[in-house]
Design a protein around this motif. Structure first.
Motif, PDB file in Angstrom:
ATOM      1  N   SER A 145     -40.054  35.221  -9.982  1.00  0.00           N
ATOM      2  CA  SER A 145     -39.857  36.669 -10.063  1.00  0.00           C
ATOM      3  C   SER A 145     -38.392  37.073 -10.220  1.00  0.00           C
ATOM      4  N   LYS A 183     -41.988  45.690  -8.125  1.00  0.00           N
ATOM      5  CA  LYS A 183     -41.705  45.378  -9.531  1.00  0.00           C
ATOM      6  C   LYS A 183     -40.532  46.214 -10.036  1.00  0.00           C
ATOM      7  N   GLN A 222     -38.504  44.802 -12.889  1.00  0.00           N
ATOM      8  CA  GLN A 222     -39.146  44.850 -14.210  1.00  0.00           C
ATOM      9  C   GLN A 222     -38.999  46.235 -14.834  1.00  0.00           C
TER      10      GLN A 222
END
Length: 159
Positions: free
Chosen positions: A101, A140, A143
């Motif tokens: 990640s 997230k 992202q």
């Protein structure tokens, strides 16, 4: 609810009563070994002559121009990492990047324990490390940031 992050935010921005200066502490440096860095904060100081509150970095009072007393030069905010460093102790936690990640997690060298949230023993996270905006564990946010950044960079430049 992340108590440590809330504590840092409160210490940097000060109280919400709108009295005194905008921030109650000033970041004066980043200390520690690689993967164990932390920020050292110094508290504001009050002038003994006129009681004016001054930022930590000011060498003299902003009101009466008297020099900052030498006993206030090491007016640091206490944190466990700074105390360990002064005592010559080792900090057992370190930052590690998750290869899947690309998010930071924390590893305890003595126990082998891992966790997403920064341990109190590591002290305040250094500014501009990415920790302050990475969101809650498992988020997230990185992202979303990467997508928005790619979009902004792809826009045509102004003429």
């Amino acid at each position: 609810f992340n108590y440590f992050h809330s504590y840092q935010t409160h210490m940097i921005t000060g109280s919400s009563d709108n009295k005194g200066l905008a921030r109650k502490v000033t970041a004066v440096g980043t200390v520690g070994q690689a993967n164990q860095l932390f920020t050292v904060y110094e508290k504001n100081w009050n002038c003994p002559a006129c009681s004016q509150e001054n930022y930590a970095s000011r060498p003299c009072c902003s009101r009466c121009k008297k020099k900052k007393p030498t006993e206030l030069n090491d007016n640091f905010v206490a944190n466990p990492a700074l105390a360990a460093l002064k005592e010559g102790k080792e900090i057992v936690w370190q930052e590690v990047v998750d290869p899947a990640s690309y998010q930071i997690y924390y590893y305890n060298k003595e126990t082998g324990e891992t966790q997403w949230e920064r341990p109190m023993e590591m002290g305040p996270a250094p500014l501009a490390t990415g920790w302050f905006g990475r969101g809650l564990a498992g988020s997230k946010a990185h992202q979303i940031f990467a997508e928005l950044n790619a979009f902004y960079l792809s826009r045509p430049a102004r003429k």
